[in-house]
Scaffold this active site. Structure first.
Site, mmCIF file in Angstrom:
data_model
loop_
_atom_site.group_PDB
_atom_site.id
_atom_site.type_symbol
_atom_site.label_atom_id
_atom_site.label_comp_id
_atom_site.label_asym_id
_atom_site.label_seq_id
_atom_site.Cartn_x
_atom_site.Cartn_y
_atom_site.Cartn_z
ATOM 1 N N ARG A 1 -82.474 23.535 -17.877
ATOM 2 C CA ARG A 1 -83.785 23.733 -17.239
ATOM 3 C C ARG A 1 -83.997 22.611 -16.226
ATOM 4 N NH1 ARG A 1 -89.163 21.686 -18.883
ATOM 5 N NH2 ARG A 1 -90.692 22.961 -17.818
ATOM 6 N N HIS B 1 -92.781 21.434 -10.669
ATOM 7 C CA HIS B 1 -92.927 20.387 -11.678
ATOM 8 C C HIS B 1 -93.585 19.193 -10.976
ATOM 9 C CE1 HIS B 1 -91.185 18.968 -15.771
ATOM 10 N NE2 HIS B 1 -91.970 17.991 -15.353
ATOM 11 N N GLU C 1 -96.452 22.695 -17.117
ATOM 12 C CA GLU C 1 -97.638 21.963 -17.560
ATOM 13 C C GLU C 1 -98.738 21.892 -16.501
ATOM 14 O OE1 GLU C 1 -96.672 18.194 -19.297
ATOM 15 O OE2 GLU C 1 -95.336 19.073 -20.790
ATOM 16 N N ASN D 1 -94.066 23.182 -24.375
ATOM 17 C CA ASN D 1 -93.657 21.774 -24.444
ATOM 18 C C ASN D 1 -94.452 21.096 -25.551
ATOM 19 O OD1 ASN D 1 -92.109 22.312 -22.225
ATOM 20 N ND2 ASN D 1 -93.221 20.965 -20.826
ATOM 21 N N TYR E 1 -94.861 17.374 -27.923
ATOM 22 C CA TYR E 1 -94.479 15.988 -28.248
ATOM 23 C C TYR E 1 -95.219 15.426 -29.453
ATOM 24 C CZ TYR E 1 -91.907 16.012 -23.887
ATOM 25 O OH TYR E 1 -91.005 16.331 -22.899
ATOM 26 N N GLU F 1 -89.553 21.829 -23.795
ATOM 27 C CA GLU F 1 -89.450 20.362 -23.816
ATOM 28 C C GLU F 1 -89.837 19.857 -25.192
ATOM 29 O OE1 GLU F 1 -91.585 17.969 -20.914
ATOM 30 O OE2 GLU F 1 -90.988 19.326 -19.302
HETATM 31 C C1 FCB Z 1 -93.967 16.147 -19.999
HETATM 32 C C2 FCB Z 1 -93.410 16.384 -18.615
HETATM 33 C C3 FCB Z 1 -92.046 15.785 -18.379
HETATM 34 C C4 FCB Z 1 -91.903 14.447 -19.055
HETATM 35 C C5 FCB Z 1 -92.315 14.510 -20.493
HETATM 36 C C6 FCB Z 1 -92.145 13.229 -21.252
HETATM 37 O O1 FCB Z 1 -95.339 16.149 -19.942
HETATM 38 O O2 FCB Z 1 -93.344 17.766 -18.346
HETATM 39 O O3 FCB Z 1 -91.833 15.734 -16.997
HETATM 40 O O4 FCB Z 1 -92.591 13.489 -18.355
HETATM 41 O O5 FCB Z 1 -93.647 14.925 -20.581
#
Ligand code: FCB
Length: 469
Positions: A76, A120, A165, A293, A295, A370
């Site tokens: 990607r 992006h 995002e 995505n 985290y 992600e």
């Molecule tokens: C996301 C982004 C990516 C990177 C990660 C850590 O928000 O899409 O570009 O910065 O976080």
């Protein structure tokens, strides 16, 4: 403890143009808002810019060698709008398009599926000068740019992703100002939300028409919010930030309408008169797959107006908030462990998010586009990077994806963020997310332990019990 992923489940890794390419002024590339922003004093840590980054523009063939060496089924990447159309509109830069054409062919030759993101975060500066995402015209220019790129690359690209995002583009770019273009205008942030949704729909039509065999997707950073208590006020705080962060995009893109509570909650900020008849239906371009995505999670409470606020939302120390119209929602610090970003590690949130999407949008295939972690990597004297904490993070999140699939979620793939260490936006080169280390002095690439670990997973589809737990 061993998990076996189904045949056909796609293992990939992700990058973004401005974060890795460098070559900021080469071969006709124009400036983007991130060039301007990163070159403005005080905006990024250490004044870092993406001028050189990981020099991927010149080292792409070597990097694709790593993708193939990892045994990945998909890669990607994002396409830089100002490389393809330096002024945002107007003439196309053939050299820019050719770069991506070579990249796509290089992937196909190596048996790797190209997953391309059209945006992006690197808006051509000229379009920002003309008003940026708060302006409707930007959405129309995006559709034209999409037509050029998709016309050239077509269905050699397996999956077209319109946006990465859009939450960040709108709220961090125009609300808190901790991302480019760094504006702090609450009403403009909401107008940006809408024009990003509209642009997604307009480009979606273009993609369907010009690349009928390709899949259409968008990647959202959907937030997982937890209330600080069982109180009705905290539940309402969750509802409000969920509307801003999640349903402001899921509503138009998947259901063809903004949620009524979002419009009501933000009525003092804007009357949403920039939404024209038919826009919401346009935004609902039928998706083949939704990119997710993930985290970490967020813990929120309704602020009582008296006690000290935490404002631990992890989006910089700006006095301005991305939470337009929900300024009285307080973000609380969360118990560890945390990554080097200060983000809490909570794999269960990923399972929860995938199951929510499965429940609310049954039949919509999902892809984790992600997931990954920054840690302070250390290069051992023997040259090895023993990033056991990253391996552990990734292991637990892949396991969380498996748990969601066991419970019925239709998840088609998983992409590690990131293939390479790179320019981490406002944090510059200080935060390393790569499974491959980049030495920024020599541009040498070194596989971290996590790369070796990921290769074993990607080539077997088997998640083995973690080495150290
Ligand atoms: C996301 C982004 C990516 C990177 C990660 C850590 O928000 O899409 O570009 O910065 O976080």
């Amino acid at each position: 403890m061993r998990r076996v992923f189904p045949e056909g489940f796609v293992w990939g890794s992700a990058t973004a143009a401005y974060q890795i390419e460098g070559a900021a002024t080469e071969d006709g590339r124009g400036p983007s808002i991130w060039d301007t922003y990163s070159h403005t004093s005080g905006r990024t840590l250490n004044g870092d810019t993406g001028d050189v980054a990981a020099d991927h523009y010149h080292r792409w063939a070597e990097d694709l060698g790593h993708v193939a060496g990892l045994g990945l089924g998909a890669y990607r990447f994002s396409i830089s709008w100002p490389r393809v159309r330096p002024g945002g509109c107007g003439p196309v830069n053939r050299a820019g398009l050719d770069f991506y054409s070579r990249l796509v062919d290089g992937l196909l030759e190596r048996g790797v599926r190209p997953v391309a993101t059209l945006y992006h975060w690197d808006l051509p500066q000229e379009l920002e000068d003309a008003g940026g995402w708060p302006t409707r015209d930007t959405a129309l220019r995006f559709a034209e740019y999409a037509a050029e790129v998709v016309g050239a690359l077509g269905d050699r690209v397996h999956t077209w992703t319109t946006f990465n995002e859009p939450w960040c583009s709108a709220y961090l770019g125009y609300g808190s100002g901790v991302h480019a273009p760094g504006r702090t205008e609450p009403a403009a942030a909401l107008a940006a939300v809408h024009h990003l949704n509209l642009a997604h729909g307009l480009a979606g039509r273009v993609i369907r028409e010009l690349a009928p065999a390709a899949e259409l997707s968008v990647t959202l950073n959907l937030h997982v919010f937890r209330p600080a208590s069982g109180s009705a006020a905290d539940a309402d705080a969750v509802r409000r930030v969920d509307a801003l962060a999640n349903r402001a995009f899921l509503g138009p893109m998947l259901d063809g309408a903004y949620p009524a509570d979002l419009l009501a909650d933000t009525a003092t900020v804007t009357d949403w008169s920039f939404v024209r008849d038919g826009d919401e239906r346009t935004a609902a371009a039928p998706l083949d797959v939704l990119g997710v995505n993930y985290y970490s999670t967020a813990l929120v409470r309704a602020w009582d107006g008296v006690s000290a606020r935490s404002d631990a939302d992890g989006h910089g120390s700006s006095a301005h908030t991305p939470w337009v119209g929900a300024e009285d929602v307080d973000f609380l610090p969360q118990p560890g462990p945390h990554t080097a970003m200060g983000w809490n590690i909570e794999p269960a949130g990923l399972t929860e998010l995938l199951l929510r999407l499965h429940r609310e949008h049954p039949g919509l295939p999902l892809m984790v586009t992600e997931n990954g972690a920054a840690f302070d990597d250390v290069v051992s004297p023997d040259g090895r990077v023993r990033d056991g904490r990253r391996v552990d993070y990734l292991h637990r999140h892949v396991d969380a994806v498996g748990a969601a699939m066991d419970a019925g979620a239709d998840v088609r793939g998983y992409f590690v963020w990131s293939l390479l260490d790179n320019f981490e936006w406002g944090y510059g080169y200080d935060r390393r997310f790569g499974i491959i280390r980049v030495d920024y002095d020599t541009q040498q690439r070194t596989w971290k332990d996590s790369a070796h670990w990921y290769r074993a997973l990607a080539t077997t589809g088997r998640l083995e019990p973690p080495p150290s737990r």
